[in-house]
Design a protein around this motif. Sequence first.
Motif, PDB file in Angstrom:
ATOM      1  N   LEU A   1      14.458  22.546  17.007  1.00 47.72           N
ATOM      2  CA  LEU A   1      15.375  21.508  17.483  1.00 47.72           C
ATOM      3  C   LEU A   1      16.702  21.573  16.733  1.00 47.72           C
ATOM      4  N   MET A   2      16.637  21.798  15.439  1.00 48.81           N
ATOM      5  CA  MET A   2      17.862  21.856  14.636  1.00 48.81           C
ATOM      6  C   MET A   2      18.733  23.048  14.997  1.00 48.81           C
ATOM      7  N   SER A   3      18.147  24.036  15.654  1.00 50.41           N
ATOM      8  CA  SER A   3      18.902  25.205  16.090  1.00 50.41           C
ATOM      9  C   SER A   3      19.416  25.068  17.514  1.00 50.41           C
ATOM     10  N   ALA A   4      19.033  23.989  18.188  1.00 49.86           N
ATOM     11  CA  ALA A   4      19.382  23.814  19.596  1.00 49.86           C
ATOM     12  C   ALA A   4      20.698  23.048  19.740  1.00 49.86           C
ATOM     13  N   TRP A   5      21.488  23.429  20.739  1.00 46.16           N
ATOM     14  CA  TRP A   5      22.702  22.679  21.054  1.00 46.16           C
ATOM     15  C   TRP A   5      22.323  21.371  21.718  1.00 46.16           C
ATOM     16  N   PRO A   6      22.962  20.224  21.407  1.00 44.26           N
ATOM     17  CA  PRO A   6      24.108  20.044  20.513  1.00 44.26           C
ATOM     18  C   PRO A   6      23.731  19.379  19.179  1.00 44.26           C
ATOM     19  N   TYR A   7      22.597  19.765  18.598  1.00 39.32           N
ATOM     20  CA  TYR A   7      22.172  19.177  17.330  1.00 39.32           C
ATOM     21  C   TYR A   7      23.216  19.400  16.247  1.00 39.32           C
ATOM     22  N   ARG A   8      23.436  18.342  15.443  1.00 37.86           N
ATOM     23  CA  ARG A   8      24.294  18.425  14.255  1.00 37.86           C
ATOM     24  C   ARG A   8      23.587  17.695  13.130  1.00 37.86           C
ATOM     25  N   ALA A   9      23.421  18.374  11.995  1.00 42.10           N
ATOM     26  CA  ALA A   9      22.749  17.743  10.859  1.00 42.10           C
ATOM     27  C   ALA A   9      23.516  16.524  10.358  1.00 42.10           C
ATOM     28  N   ASP A  10      24.836  16.518  10.514  1.00 44.77           N
ATOM     29  CA  ASP A  10      25.611  15.375  10.020  1.00 44.77           C
ATOM     30  C   ASP A  10      25.481  14.142  10.915  1.00 44.77           C
ATOM     31  N   LEU A  11      24.796  14.294  12.061  1.00 44.99           N
ATOM     32  CA  LEU A  11      24.510  13.155  12.932  1.00 44.99           C
ATOM     33  C   LEU A  11      23.019  12.816  12.955  1.00 44.99           C
ATOM     34  N   ASP A  12      22.266  13.423  12.059  1.00 46.34           N
ATOM     35  CA  ASP A  12      20.830  13.175  11.920  1.00 46.34           C
ATOM     36  C   ASP A  12      20.649  12.400  10.614  1.00 46.34           C
ATOM     37  N   TRP A  13      20.449  11.083  10.712  1.00 48.92           N
ATOM     38  CA  TRP A  13      20.495  10.221   9.541  1.00 48.92           C
ATOM     39  C   TRP A  13      19.125   9.662   9.178  1.00 48.92           C
ATOM     40  N   VAL A  14      18.938   9.468   7.865  1.00 47.55           N
ATOM     41  CA  VAL A  14      17.696   8.900   7.351  1.00 47.55           C
ATOM     42  C   VAL A  14      17.998   7.840   6.304  1.00 47.55           C
ATOM     43  N   ALA A  15      17.070   6.917   6.180  1.00 43.58           N
ATOM     44  CA  ALA A  15      17.055   6.004   5.042  1.00 43.58           C
ATOM     45  C   ALA A  15      16.023   6.539   4.065  1.00 43.58           C
ATOM     46  N   VAL A  16      16.379   6.596   2.803  1.00 44.34           N
ATOM     47  CA  VAL A  16      15.458   7.086   1.777  1.00 44.34           C
ATOM     48  C   VAL A  16      15.213   5.981   0.756  1.00 44.34           C
ATOM     49  N   ASP A  17      13.983   5.958   0.223  1.00 43.64           N
ATOM     50  CA  ASP A  17      13.650   4.931  -0.768  1.00 43.64           C
ATOM     51  C   ASP A  17      14.068   5.390  -2.156  1.00 43.64           C
ATOM     52  N   ALA A  18      13.682   4.627  -3.160  1.00 44.25           N
ATOM     53  CA  ALA A  18      14.107   4.928  -4.530  1.00 44.25           C
ATOM     54  C   ALA A  18      13.608   6.275  -5.015  1.00 44.25           C
ATOM     55  N   ALA A  19      12.484   6.742  -4.460  1.00 44.09           N
ATOM     56  CA  ALA A  19      11.936   8.038  -4.834  1.00 44.09           C
ATOM     57  C   ALA A  19      12.549   9.185  -4.032  1.00 44.09           C
ATOM     58  N   GLY A  20      13.444   8.856  -3.106  1.00 46.14           N
ATOM     59  CA  GLY A  20      14.079   9.879  -2.291  1.00 46.14           C
ATOM     60  C   GLY A  20      13.307  10.251  -1.040  1.00 46.14           C
ATOM     61  N   GLU A  21      12.226   9.529  -0.731  1.00 47.01           N
ATOM     62  CA  GLU A  21      11.422   9.842   0.448  1.00 47.01           C
ATOM     63  C   GLU A  21      12.052   9.255   1.702  1.00 47.01           C
ATOM     64  N   MET A  22      12.078  10.038   2.778  1.00 52.82           N
ATOM     65  CA  MET A  22      12.607   9.569   4.051  1.00 52.82           C
ATOM     66  C   MET A  22      11.650   8.546   4.657  1.00 52.82           C
ATOM     67  N   VAL A  23      12.181   7.359   4.992  1.00 54.62           N
ATOM     68  CA  VAL A  23      11.309   6.300   5.505  1.00 54.62           C
ATOM     69  C   VAL A  23      11.800   5.712   6.829  1.00 54.62           C
ATOM     70  N   ALA A  24      12.995   6.048   7.252  1.00 56.17           N
ATOM     71  CA  ALA A  24      13.511   5.617   8.550  1.00 56.17           C
ATOM     72  C   ALA A  24      14.530   6.655   9.001  1.00 56.17           C
ATOM     73  N   SER A  25      14.735   6.749  10.308  1.00 57.57           N
ATOM     74  CA  SER A  25      15.592   7.824  10.800  1.00 57.57           C
ATOM     75  C   SER A  25      16.255   7.455  12.109  1.00 57.57           C
ATOM     76  N   CYS A  26      17.386   8.087  12.348  1.00 59.27           N
ATOM     77  CA  CYS A  26      18.117   7.965  13.614  1.00 59.27           C
ATOM     78  C   CYS A  26      18.813   9.285  13.887  1.00 59.27           C
ATOM     79  N   LEU A  27      18.522   9.862  15.028  1.00 59.64           N
ATOM     80  CA  LEU A  27      19.152  11.108  15.453  1.00 59.64           C
ATOM     81  C   LEU A  27      20.141  10.804  16.576  1.00 59.64           C
ATOM     82  N   VAL A  28      21.369  11.262  16.411  1.00 63.62           N
ATOM     83  CA  VAL A  28      22.412  11.093  17.425  1.00 63.62           C
ATOM     84  C   VAL A  28      22.856  12.466  17.906  1.00 63.62           C
ATOM     85  N   TRP A  29      22.993  12.593  19.219  1.00 62.43           N
ATOM     86  CA  TRP A  29      23.436  13.844  19.853  1.00 62.43           C
ATOM     87  C   TRP A  29      24.823  13.630  20.444  1.00 62.43           C
ATOM     88  N   LEU A  30      25.818  14.330  19.942  1.00 63.47           N
ATOM     89  CA  LEU A  30      27.175  14.220  20.466  1.00 63.47           C
ATOM     90  C   LEU A  30      27.445  15.312  21.483  1.00 63.47           C
TER      91      LEU A  30
END
Length: 296
Positions: free
Chosen positions: A187-216
């Motif tokens: 998916l990350m290699s597919a158009w129009p994916y952009r890592a800078d539009l793939d967002w996560v919330a991380v906890d104090a330990a740095g673990e990803m716990v929530a996410s939102c992917l946006v396709w421009l």
Amino acid sequence: MRRDDFTGPADLRAMQSMCSRLWSPTSRFHPGQLAWSRHHQPVPARGTTADEAISLWREGGDVVGFGWAEAPDWLEAQVDPAYPEVAEELVDWFEEWSDAAAQSVLVMEGDVLEPALLAAGFVPETDAPHFAHHVLDLAGLADVPSVEGYRYRHVEPLEAASRAACHAASWSDVSPSRLTTEAYAALMSAWPYRADLDWVAVDAAGEMVASCLVWLDPATGVGLVEPVGCVPAHRGRGLAGAVTLAALHRLRDVGGRLAVVSPRGDAGYPGPRRLYRSLGFRPVARTVTWHRSLTE
């Protein structure tokens, strides 16, 4: 006019080009939706899986319609309104391929496919579960709220494993996720994916716990929000809405003008709809499922 069976990434890109060319708030698909639909589970590099079929109709070099039978009993499709004759051919193609005793087709309300579906014996189920397209003008975007103990950031290119695990954990109470590390890497290699539009919330330990992917889609300036999720143990803190706003701010920073999202519009699953409306999204169109039984 010619019809071709789906062969792989080049055909997906051609389908996305049609969706971009035709996009409006009432269109069935955004290009990003096709990328997510294709890669949210492992798929072959070429062709389709054993239980699906995809076919494309072309006029010259442009795709003017496609049918995506995700299963013998379920069809998704989009047809260029300038080519209504494709709608009838598409419905015939699905009937020839499918061996299901009951079949359903998901289209937009008022879609060019409706007359062909009606002629083939399908009937609309207006009270069935459906999706509601919502839009948000990014000029009026709310500020990103802070949540104590968490921070927001975009995904890095080599984080497919962690990102896939976050999504799977977020959706585990809905149904088992088919998203794997390998699928997310594709998916990350597919158009129009952009890592800078793939967002996560991380906890104090740095673990990803929530996410939102946006396709421009750069041609239209429209960003699709798909998907959003939060790990059950971290719900109730506003993280899903906050990380979505963080992603939308980035979308605006890189030139996006409008955001679109398509949560369920019926009473059976109201949570996501409430979330997006609280962020300022407003409904503009809905899908309708058409159904027929071949045994009655």
